[in-house]
Design a protein around this motif. Structure first.
Motif, PDB file in Angstrom:
ATOM      1  N   ASN A 156      75.073  57.127  15.742  1.00 38.18           N
ATOM      2  CA  ASN A 156      73.829  57.386  15.009  1.00 38.18           C
ATOM      3  C   ASN A 156      74.058  57.771  13.554  1.00 38.18           C
ATOM      4  O   ASN A 156      73.266  57.421  12.681  1.00 38.18           O
ATOM      5  CB  ASN A 156      73.024  58.490  15.702  1.00 38.18           C
ATOM      6  N   GLU A 157      75.145  58.509  13.290  1.00 37.68           N
ATOM      7  CA  GLU A 157      75.384  58.996  11.930  1.00 37.68           C
ATOM      8  C   GLU A 157      76.879  59.132  11.699  1.00 37.68           C
ATOM      9  O   GLU A 157      77.641  59.373  12.636  1.00 37.68           O
ATOM     10  CB  GLU A 157      74.692  60.344  11.720  1.00 37.68           C
ATOM     11  N   SER A 158      77.280  58.955  10.451  1.00 37.30           N
ATOM     12  CA  SER A 158      78.697  59.080  10.123  1.00 37.30           C
ATOM     13  C   SER A 158      78.845  59.607   8.708  1.00 37.30           C
ATOM     14  O   SER A 158      78.039  59.276   7.826  1.00 37.30           O
ATOM     15  CB  SER A 158      79.388  57.713  10.239  1.00 37.30           C
ATOM     16  N   PRO A 159      79.869  60.426   8.451  1.00 40.36           N
ATOM     17  CA  PRO A 159      80.175  60.764   7.056  1.00 40.36           C
ATOM     18  C   PRO A 159      80.617  59.501   6.326  1.00 40.36           C
ATOM     19  O   PRO A 159      81.088  58.542   6.957  1.00 40.36           O
ATOM     20  CB  PRO A 159      81.327  61.768   7.178  1.00 40.36           C
ATOM     21  N   ILE A 160      80.463  59.484   5.013  1.00 43.88           N
ATOM     22  CA  ILE A 160      80.940  58.358   4.212  1.00 43.88           C
ATOM     23  C   ILE A 160      82.195  58.816   3.486  1.00 43.88           C
ATOM     24  O   ILE A 160      82.131  59.620   2.560  1.00 43.88           O
ATOM     25  CB  ILE A 160      79.859  57.881   3.223  1.00 43.88           C
ATOM     26  N   ASN A 161      83.339  58.335   3.954  1.00 43.87           N
ATOM     27  CA  ASN A 161      84.619  58.741   3.396  1.00 43.87           C
ATOM     28  C   ASN A 161      85.215  57.722   2.444  1.00 43.87           C
ATOM     29  O   ASN A 161      85.914  58.080   1.496  1.00 43.87           O
ATOM     30  CB  ASN A 161      85.628  58.983   4.525  1.00 43.87           C
ATOM     31  N   LEU A 162      84.943  56.448   2.699  1.00 42.96           N
ATOM     32  CA  LEU A 162      85.608  55.372   1.965  1.00 42.96           C
ATOM     33  C   LEU A 162      84.639  54.215   1.760  1.00 42.96           C
ATOM     34  O   LEU A 162      83.861  53.887   2.657  1.00 42.96           O
ATOM     35  CB  LEU A 162      86.828  54.893   2.772  1.00 42.96           C
ATOM     36  N   ALA A 179      93.040  49.768   5.951  1.00 40.93           N
ATOM     37  CA  ALA A 179      92.526  50.595   4.850  1.00 40.93           C
ATOM     38  C   ALA A 179      92.100  51.967   5.355  1.00 40.93           C
ATOM     39  O   ALA A 179      92.378  52.993   4.727  1.00 40.93           O
ATOM     40  CB  ALA A 179      91.360  49.890   4.167  1.00 40.93           C
ATOM     41  N   ALA A 180      91.418  52.000   6.513  1.00 42.57           N
ATOM     42  CA  ALA A 180      90.961  53.273   7.079  1.00 42.57           C
ATOM     43  C   ALA A 180      92.146  54.133   7.512  1.00 42.57           C
ATOM     44  O   ALA A 180      92.171  55.351   7.272  1.00 42.57           O
ATOM     45  CB  ALA A 180      90.023  53.021   8.259  1.00 42.57           C
ATOM     46  N   MET A 181      93.142  53.514   8.154  1.00 41.18           N
ATOM     47  CA  MET A 181      94.321  54.276   8.582  1.00 41.18           C
ATOM     48  C   MET A 181      95.102  54.798   7.383  1.00 41.18           C
ATOM     49  O   MET A 181      95.596  55.930   7.389  1.00 41.18           O
ATOM     50  CB  MET A 181      95.211  53.396   9.467  1.00 41.18           C
ATOM     51  N   ASN A 182      95.199  53.978   6.344  1.00 40.31           N
ATOM     52  CA  ASN A 182      95.913  54.395   5.137  1.00 40.31           C
ATOM     53  C   ASN A 182      95.187  55.540   4.441  1.00 40.31           C
ATOM     54  O   ASN A 182      95.817  56.485   3.936  1.00 40.31           O
ATOM     55  CB  ASN A 182      96.059  53.216   4.181  1.00 40.31           C
ATOM     56  N   TYR A 183      93.842  55.483   4.447  1.00 41.86           N
ATOM     57  CA  TYR A 183      93.041  56.572   3.879  1.00 41.86           C
ATOM     58  C   TYR A 183      93.293  57.866   4.642  1.00 41.86           C
ATOM     59  O   TYR A 183      93.442  58.939   4.044  1.00 41.86           O
ATOM     60  CB  TYR A 183      91.558  56.211   3.911  1.00 41.86           C
ATOM     61  N   ARG A 184      93.360  57.757   5.967  1.00 43.75           N
ATOM     62  CA  ARG A 184      93.608  58.954   6.777  1.00 43.75           C
ATOM     63  C   ARG A 184      94.980  59.548   6.465  1.00 43.75           C
ATOM     64  O   ARG A 184      95.137  60.762   6.353  1.00 43.75           O
ATOM     65  CB  ARG A 184      93.497  58.603   8.259  1.00 43.75           C
ATOM     66  N   MET A 185      95.994  58.678   6.310  1.00 47.95           N
ATOM     67  CA  MET A 185      97.330  59.166   5.981  1.00 47.95           C
ATOM     68  C   MET A 185      97.335  59.866   4.619  1.00 47.95           C
ATOM     69  O   MET A 185      97.974  60.901   4.440  1.00 47.95           O
ATOM     70  CB  MET A 185      98.329  58.008   5.981  1.00 47.95           C
ATOM     71  N   LYS A 186      96.609  59.303   3.645  1.00 52.08           N
ATOM     72  CA  LYS A 186      96.525  59.945   2.331  1.00 52.08           C
ATOM     73  C   LYS A 186      95.854  61.309   2.441  1.00 52.08           C
ATOM     74  O   LYS A 186      96.247  62.266   1.777  1.00 52.08           O
ATOM     75  CB  LYS A 186      95.749  59.055   1.359  1.00 52.08           C
ATOM     76  N   SER A 187      94.820  61.388   3.293  1.00 52.65           N
ATOM     77  CA  SER A 187      94.120  62.665   3.492  1.00 52.65           C
ATOM     78  C   SER A 187      95.041  63.709   4.097  1.00 52.65           C
ATOM     79  O   SER A 187      94.867  64.909   3.886  1.00 52.65           O
ATOM     80  CB  SER A 187      92.900  62.461   4.399  1.00 52.65           C
ATOM     81  N   MET A 188      96.047  63.246   4.843  1.00 50.32           N
ATOM     82  CA  MET A 188      97.002  64.157   5.478  1.00 50.32           C
ATOM     83  C   MET A 188      98.197  64.447   4.571  1.00 50.32           C
ATOM     84  O   MET A 188      99.107  65.164   4.950  1.00 50.32           O
ATOM     85  CB  MET A 188      97.474  63.564   6.810  1.00 50.32           C
ATOM     86  N   GLY A 189      98.185  63.853   3.362  1.00 50.54           N
ATOM     87  CA  GLY A 189      99.218  64.176   2.383  1.00 50.54           C
ATOM     88  C   GLY A 189     100.309  63.139   2.210  1.00 50.54           C
ATOM     89  O   GLY A 189     101.223  63.338   1.408  1.00 50.54           O
ATOM     90  N   TYR A 190     100.210  61.999   2.927  1.00 48.04           N
ATOM     91  CA  TYR A 190     101.247  60.974   2.787  1.00 48.04           C
ATOM     92  C   TYR A 190     100.674  59.759   2.065  1.00 48.04           C
ATOM     93  O   TYR A 190      99.651  59.199   2.482  1.00 48.04           O
ATOM     94  CB  TYR A 190     101.790  60.539   4.140  1.00 48.04           C
TER      95      TYR A 190
END
Length: 305
Positions: A225-231, A281-292
Motif C-alpha cells: 500500500n505504501e513505501s518510502p521513496i529511497n531511490l 541498483a537497489a542492492m547497491n543502494y542498500r550497500m552504500k547505506s550500510m557504508g560500503y
C-alpha cells in the motif's frame, strides 16, 4: 500541488481509544497542524505565543500546578484558557481533571479527552500520527516499486517501459506500490512516502493488453500500500552520444518536495534486462547505506596497485 488530509478530534478519539470527559459537541472539530502544545507556561499566565489550533496535551506537571492554585486563581486561569478556544484538550496519565475545567469546556464545546498512557509516550504517538495524516501531498507520474525493502521510483517518458519493468520485478518477487499516478507525502523533514490513489490501487496499465489488477493476478504478496521513496531511477532512450556513468563514484540527486533523493539514469535499448538492472541498483543502494561503496573500493584498489 500540495494538499493535506483532514484530521478530526473524533479520529484521534477512535485511533487511541480515548475517554471523552467533556465537550462532546465539539468532537468533530478539525485539526489542521501536526504540532502539539503543552500549555504549561500559558496556565501560569503567559499567553503571548499560544496557538489554539494545536492539539493540547496536559500531563502530570501541568495538573499538579493547577491543583496547587487557589480556587479563585484556578478559575481565572481556566477561564483564560477556555477563552482562547483550544481545538481539543488531552489529559495524560489518567490525571484527575478539575471539575471547573470540565464545566467550562462543556459550555464552550471544547473536547476534553483522557488517556492512561504517559505524557511523553502519548506525545510521541500523537505527533507521529498527526505528521503522517497532515503531511503535504504532491501527485507525480511514474511507477513506485519495493525492491528488497528499498522504495524505487521509476520515472521516464511515456512508453519507455516503466510498467513492463514493474511487472517483471513483481514476477521476480518484488512488490508494486503504484503505477502511473503516485501520491507522495512529505513526513516530517527527512522522509518521503509514496502510495497509489484509492481508486487506482493495485492496477497497472500495459500497452497492448490494457489494465490489469496485480493483486488479483499475482497475489497479495505482490503489492504494497505504501513505501518510502529511497531511490529514483530515470529511464531514458540510449543515446550513443551521451556518456553514461561507468564507475558510479559521482552521486546524482533529484529534488522532490525540497528533499534530495539519490537518482540513477539508466539508458534503455532493446535486449537490456531493466528488471535485473533495477534489482542491482537497489542492492547497491542498500550497500552504500550500510557504508560500503564498490566504486570507491575499486578505485582505491587501482591506486594501491
Amino acid at each position: 500541488m500540495a494538499n493535506y488530509d483532514k484530521v478530526l478530534v473524533l479520529d484521534i478519539f477512535n485511533r487511541f481509544d480515548l475517554e471523552i470527559k467533556a465537550g462532546r459537541s465539539g468532537i468533530k472539530r478539525e485539526i489542521t497542524v501536526s504540532d502539539i502544545k503543552r500549555p504549561g507556561i500559558e496556565l501560569a499566565g503567559f499567553w503571548k505565543h499560544f496557538v489554539p489550533e494545536r492539539a493540547n496535551l496536559i500531563g502530570r506537571t501541568e495538573m499538579s500546578f493547577l491543583r496547587a492554585l487557589e480556587a479563585d486563581l484556578l478559575k481565572k486561569r481556566i477561564d483564560e484558557y477556555v477563552a482562547y478556544n483550544p481545538v481539543c484538550i488531552i489529559v495524560a496519565r489518567g490525571e484527575k481533571i478539575p471539575d471547573y475545567l470540565l464545566k467550562r469546556a462543556d459550555e464552550s464545546g471544547i473536547p476534553v479527552l483522557l488517556t492512561n498512557i504517559s505524557t511523553t509516550r502519548f506525545s510521541s504517538m500523537l505527533l507521529n500520527y498527526l505528521e503522517e495524516k497532515l503531511a503535504p501531498v504532491r501527485v507525480i507520474h511514474g511507477v513506485l516499486v519495493d525492491i528488497y525493502g528499498i522504495g524505487v521510483l521509476i520515472r521516464g517518458e511515456s512508453g519507455i517501459g516503466k510498467s513492463e519493468t514493474a511487472i517483471e520485478l513483481v514476477k521476480r518477487g518484488h512488490r508494486l506500490v503504484a503505477d502511473d499516478i503516485i501520491e507522495i507525502k512529505k513526513i516530517g523533514e527527512l522522509r518521503l512516502a509514496g502510495s497509489a490513489p484509492e481508486n487506482s490501487r493495485y492496477f497497472l496499465e500495459m500497452r497492448g493488453i490494457g489494465i490489469i489488477n496485480v493483486k488479483t493476478l499475482f497475489g497479495a504478496g505482490a503489492v504494497k500500500n505504501e513505501s518510502p521513496i529511497n531511490l529514483t531511477i530515470k529511464l531514458e532512450r540510449w543515446d550513443e552520444n551521451n556518456e553514461y556513468e561507468r564507475l558510479g563514484i559521482d552521486t546524482r540527486k533529484t529534488t522532490i518536495m525540497d528533499l534530495d533523493i539519490d537518482e540513477i539514469i539508466i539508458p534503455v535499448k532493446p535486449g537490456r534486462n531493466l528488471a535485473l538492472v533495477l534489482e542491482v541498483a537497489a542492492m547497491n543502494y542498500r550497500m552504500k547505506s550500510m557504508g560500503y561503496n564498490a566504486a570507491v573500493d575499486f578505485t582505491e584498489n587501482i591506486m594501491r596497485r
